[in-house]
Structures are given as structure tokens and as C-alpha cells.
Design a protein around this motif. Structure first.
Motif, PDB file in Angstrom:
ATOM      1  N   PHE A 161       0.824  -1.207   0.000  1.00  0.00           N
ATOM      2  CA  PHE A 161       0.000   0.000   0.000  1.00  0.00           C
ATOM      3  C   PHE A 161       0.859   1.257   0.000  1.00  0.00           C
ATOM      4  N   ILE A 162       2.016   1.195   0.641  1.00  0.00           N
ATOM      5  CA  ILE A 162       2.951   2.325   0.604  1.00  0.00           C
ATOM      6  C   ILE A 162       3.415   2.540  -0.832  1.00  0.00           C
ATOM      7  N   SER A 163       3.749   1.460  -1.527  1.00  0.00           N
ATOM      8  CA  SER A 163       4.155   1.570  -2.932  1.00  0.00           C
ATOM      9  C   SER A 163       3.046   2.208  -3.762  1.00  0.00           C
ATOM     10  N   MET A 164       1.819   1.770  -3.538  1.00  0.00           N
ATOM     11  CA  MET A 164       0.676   2.320  -4.286  1.00  0.00           C
ATOM     12  C   MET A 164       0.477   3.804  -3.992  1.00  0.00           C
ATOM     13  N   LEU A 165       0.553   4.173  -2.723  1.00  0.00           N
ATOM     14  CA  LEU A 165       0.345   5.576  -2.346  1.00  0.00           C
ATOM     15  C   LEU A 165       1.478   6.467  -2.848  1.00  0.00           C
ATOM     16  N   ARG A 166       2.710   5.980  -2.782  1.00  0.00           N
ATOM     17  CA  ARG A 166       3.839   6.758  -3.309  1.00  0.00           C
ATOM     18  C   ARG A 166       3.683   6.958  -4.808  1.00  0.00           C
ATOM     19  N   HIS A 167       3.285   5.906  -5.500  1.00  0.00           N
ATOM     20  CA  HIS A 167       3.096   6.014  -6.945  1.00  0.00           C
ATOM     21  C   HIS A 167       1.961   6.989  -7.269  1.00  0.00           C
TER      22      HIS A 167
END
Length: 174
Positions: free
Chosen positions: A134-140
Motif C-alpha cells: 500500500f505504501i508503494s501504491m500511495l507513493r506512486h
């Protein structure tokens, strides 16, 4: 956003670019969160593409395990959130790694825990290291926003110290 009272203990280390001389798989940063929780940033293998939410195999001395990537696809490094398994085959070795030392990193990302592009509202639940996709998704999303998309993340842990990305998430909300 609802956060637990008490002092924040979250990853607040700014994102850095990999040095141009770093060999793929080289540990760039080791960020201890608690005695049993660690964030590792490793130089990204060339040509490794991934979709936020996917994982790649990471290893040391022949022992490997799939870890979900917490970094965004555009980052020059791969970020992993690792929880120590005290007598495990791999995590004690990952915890022993220091910047400049090598780790093996797979060259192909896998996994189907990715955002449904046909949905505008996303509700995400995670505990401790399970927050990585989810961190990867939010950063993207932060770097390539799409209008009309909304996110709600519920991140739980036994203690506030284990909320690895707390500060980054609070900053994102603001």
C-alpha cells in the motif's frame, strides 16, 4: 485519519537516489525501526519493472524469500520492510547486512495485489510489514495522481513503534 496517541515512531528518512556506482543488489540504506523491524533500501537491478503491490525475491547466501516492494516504480532503489524471525534462515542475515554489502534481488516482479484501475475508492487494511504494497501504491499515486481516486488505509500494530510509515502517511494526509 485516526492515529494512536503517543510519540510517532515512523520512517521519516527522505528518499534518496542510488549512487550511480552502486551495483544492483547493493544495500544502500539500513533503517532500523525497532529491534525486530527494519527497512532495507537496495540498489535496483536494471530493467526490473513492477506494478505497485508486487513482490520480488530477496536473499543472502542462497536463502531467499519474496518481499513486497514498498518503493514506487520510478525509484532507482527497491525498499523492503522486514520483520525479524529470530531463528529464521533469512531474516537474521538480512538484519546483519550493512550499507555496501550485497543481497540477491530477483529480476522479475510477481504478484496480483495491485490496484483495480476501474475503481475510484480504495480501502486498504494491513498490519506491520503488510503495509508495504500500500505504501508503494500511495507513493506512486502521489507522483502520478489520477483525478477522482480516494484511499483509506487502516494500519494496525501491537505498538505505535511498529507503524513503520506513520510519519510519511500523516504528512501525506496533510
Amino acid at each position: 485519519v485516526m492515529v494512536e496517541a503517543g510519540p510517532p515512531r515512523a520512517l521519516a528518512v527522505p528518499l534518496r537516489a542510488a549512487p550511480p556506482s552502486a551495483e544492483p543488489g547493493t544495500v544502500l540504506e539500513r533503517i532500523p525501526i525497532t529491534p525486530s523491524l527494519l527497512v532495507l533500501r537496495i540498489a535496483r537491478p536494471p530493467g526490473l519493472d513492477f506494478v505497485p503491490g508486487q513482490n520480488v525475491r530477496v536473499g543472502v547466501s542462497g536463502a531467499t524469500h519474496p518481499y513486497t516492494i514498498a518503493s514506487a516504480p520510478g525509484d532507482p532503489y527497491l525498499e523492503f520492510c522486514v520483520e525479524l524471525v529470530p531463528n529464521g534462515r533469512l531474516t537474521p542475515r538480512l538484519f546483519a547486512l550493512r550499507p555496501g554489502e550485497p543481497a540477491s534481488v530477483g529480476t522479475r516482479a510477481k504478484g496480483s495485489l495491485v490496484l483495480d484501475e476501474g475503481v475510484s475508492d480504495h480501502l486498504m487494511f494491513a498490519t506491520v510489514t503488510g503495509v508495504a504494497p500500500f505504501i508503494s501504491m500511495l507513493r506512486h499515486e502521489q507522483r502520478s495522481p489520477r483525478p477522482g481516486r480516494r484511499f483509506m488505509l487502516v494500519h494496525g500494530a501491537s505498538s505505535s513503534a511498529e507503524l513503520v510509515y506513520r510519519q510519511e502517511l500523516e504528512d501525506l494526509v496533510r
